[in-house]
Write an enzyme that holds these catalytic residues in place. Structure first.
Site, mmCIF file in Angstrom:
data_model
loop_
_atom_site.group_PDB
_atom_site.id
_atom_site.type_symbol
_atom_site.label_atom_id
_atom_site.label_comp_id
_atom_site.label_asym_id
_atom_site.label_seq_id
_atom_site.Cartn_x
_atom_site.Cartn_y
_atom_site.Cartn_z
ATOM 1 N N ASP A 101 -31.739 44.270 -58.789
ATOM 2 C CA ASP A 101 -31.235 44.363 -57.235
ATOM 3 C C ASP A 101 -31.553 42.956 -56.712
ATOM 4 O O ASP A 101 -32.903 42.474 -56.667
ATOM 5 C CB ASP A 101 -32.189 45.332 -56.938
ATOM 6 C CG ASP A 101 -31.584 46.154 -55.549
ATOM 7 O OD1 ASP A 101 -31.132 47.179 -55.522
ATOM 8 O OD2 ASP A 101 -31.762 45.616 -54.375
ATOM 9 N N HIS A 144 -31.168 53.287 -59.886
ATOM 10 C CA HIS A 144 -32.137 52.444 -59.797
ATOM 11 C C HIS A 144 -33.183 52.666 -60.770
ATOM 12 O O HIS A 144 -33.637 53.702 -61.046
ATOM 13 C CB HIS A 144 -32.683 52.652 -58.465
ATOM 14 C CG HIS A 144 -31.699 52.429 -57.269
ATOM 15 N ND1 HIS A 144 -31.851 51.173 -56.605
ATOM 16 C CD2 HIS A 144 -30.793 53.085 -56.705
ATOM 17 C CE1 HIS A 144 -31.039 51.282 -55.483
ATOM 18 N NE2 HIS A 144 -30.402 52.510 -55.664
ATOM 19 N N VAL A 184 -23.650 51.441 -51.584
ATOM 20 C CA VAL A 184 -22.639 50.988 -52.231
ATOM 21 C C VAL A 184 -22.058 52.083 -53.024
ATOM 22 O O VAL A 184 -22.834 52.822 -53.806
ATOM 23 C CB VAL A 184 -23.225 49.932 -53.309
ATOM 24 C CG1 VAL A 184 -21.866 49.285 -54.037
ATOM 25 C CG2 VAL A 184 -23.800 48.662 -52.545
ATOM 26 N N GLN A 220 -27.199 56.035 -49.703
ATOM 27 C CA GLN A 220 -26.216 55.544 -50.462
ATOM 28 C C GLN A 220 -25.484 54.534 -49.791
ATOM 29 O O GLN A 220 -24.821 54.737 -48.649
ATOM 30 C CB GLN A 220 -25.446 56.251 -51.246
ATOM 31 C CG GLN A 220 -24.445 55.324 -52.073
ATOM 32 C CD GLN A 220 -23.396 56.214 -53.255
ATOM 33 O OE1 GLN A 220 -23.457 57.599 -52.891
ATOM 34 N NE2 GLN A 220 -22.644 55.765 -54.153
ATOM 35 N N HIS A 265 -24.548 54.152 -59.225
ATOM 36 C CA HIS A 265 -25.522 53.165 -59.780
ATOM 37 C C HIS A 265 -26.784 53.776 -59.940
ATOM 38 O O HIS A 265 -27.090 54.842 -59.035
ATOM 39 C CB HIS A 265 -25.649 51.895 -59.013
ATOM 40 C CG HIS A 265 -25.822 51.850 -57.523
ATOM 41 N ND1 HIS A 265 -25.024 52.136 -56.787
ATOM 42 C CD2 HIS A 265 -27.006 52.039 -56.638
ATOM 43 C CE1 HIS A 265 -25.413 52.451 -55.391
ATOM 44 N NE2 HIS A 265 -26.542 52.247 -55.400
HETATM 45 P P1 5GP Z 1 -28.088 52.307 -52.793
HETATM 46 O O1 5GP Z 1 -28.624 52.070 -51.374
HETATM 47 O O2 5GP Z 1 -26.405 52.435 -52.553
HETATM 48 O O3 5GP Z 1 -28.778 53.231 -53.544
HETATM 49 O O4 5GP Z 1 -28.250 51.075 -53.679
HETATM 50 C C1 5GP Z 1 -27.489 49.879 -53.488
HETATM 51 C C2 5GP Z 1 -28.613 48.735 -53.908
HETATM 52 O O5 5GP Z 1 -27.641 47.694 -54.266
HETATM 53 C C3 5GP Z 1 -29.544 48.254 -52.948
HETATM 54 O O6 5GP Z 1 -30.723 48.442 -53.393
HETATM 55 C C4 5GP Z 1 -29.119 46.802 -52.668
HETATM 56 O O7 5GP Z 1 -30.166 46.035 -52.407
HETATM 57 C C5 5GP Z 1 -28.392 46.473 -53.835
HETATM 58 N N1 5GP Z 1 -27.255 45.477 -53.691
HETATM 59 C C6 5GP Z 1 -26.488 45.494 -52.575
HETATM 60 N N2 5GP Z 1 -25.715 44.492 -52.809
HETATM 61 C C7 5GP Z 1 -25.835 43.609 -53.745
HETATM 62 C C8 5GP Z 1 -25.693 42.617 -54.331
HETATM 63 O O8 5GP Z 1 -24.599 41.785 -54.014
HETATM 64 N N3 5GP Z 1 -26.146 42.313 -55.475
HETATM 65 C C9 5GP Z 1 -27.209 42.803 -56.180
HETATM 66 N N4 5GP Z 1 -27.957 42.455 -57.102
HETATM 67 N N5 5GP Z 1 -27.643 44.027 -55.298
HETATM 68 C C10 5GP Z 1 -26.914 44.324 -54.217
#
Ligand code: 5GP
Length: 151
Positions: A29, A100, A94, A92, A98
């Site tokens: 991440d 974590h 993205v 969420q 996914h």
């Molecule tokens: P969510 O908030 O959707 O559960 O998790 C999305 C995760 O993707 C976040 O923890 C964020 O830090 C990570 N993330 C967002 N954009 C990128 C990226 O371009 N590269 C990587 N490696 N992680 C990302």
């Protein structure tokens, strides 16, 4: 719809990839919330967990087995957490499914004495205000709803 994760899968943008197989990709991440913070992403585009279909059953199981492999790869198989956010209101950001994988020395130490506070069964009552604030910060960092009230 294609997201940043599709671009990572297609190698159109870089990521620190730690595991790949036929069905999924795992990478660090970009904003780690724990010493080990890996995202495990199916290659198939599924926006949210709630959008998965019965035909995705094997894929969903595959992702959990991949988590176990990656945890062993990082030597954290005895202490890790798996988190999925489903929907914007759940944090969420993205919209490509996914998982974590969160683990690490600090993570273990932090929660060692607080099993009831390790991400479920809130609210938590702590006598020590500093510990409560620190825990709240960490939980907020992991996008879980936290309300700190003094009694
Ligand atoms: P969510 O908030 O959707 O559960 O998790 C999305 C995760 O993707 C976040 O923890 C964020 O830090 C990570 N993330 C967002 N954009 C990128 C990226 O371009 N590269 C990587 N490696 N992680 C990302």
């Amino acid at each position: 719809m294609a997201t940043i994760f599709s671009k990572i899968i297609a190698r159109e943008i870089p990521a620190d990839i730690v595991y790949e197989d036929e069905h999924c990709l795992a990478f660090k991440d970009i904003h780690p919330q724990a010493p080990v913070h890996i995202l495990v992403v199916p290659k198939k585009e599924i926006a949210r967990l709630a959008d998965a279909q019965p035909g995705d059953q094997a894929l969903l199981g595959h992702l959990l087995l991949a988590i176990g492999k990656i945890a062993r790869q990082f030597g954290v198989e005895d202490a890790f957490r798996v988190m999925i956010s489903n929907g914007a209101d759940a944090g969420q950001t993205v919209f490509h499914l996914h998982l974590h994988l969160l683990a690490g020395k600090r993570f273990r130490e932090r929660y060692a004495g607080l099993p009831e506070a390790a991400g479920h069964n809130l609210p938590v009552t702590l006598r020590d205000r500093t510990a409560a604030q620190q825990l709240a910060r960490e939980l907020v960092g992991e996008r879980q709803p936290v309300c700190v009230a003094e009694h």
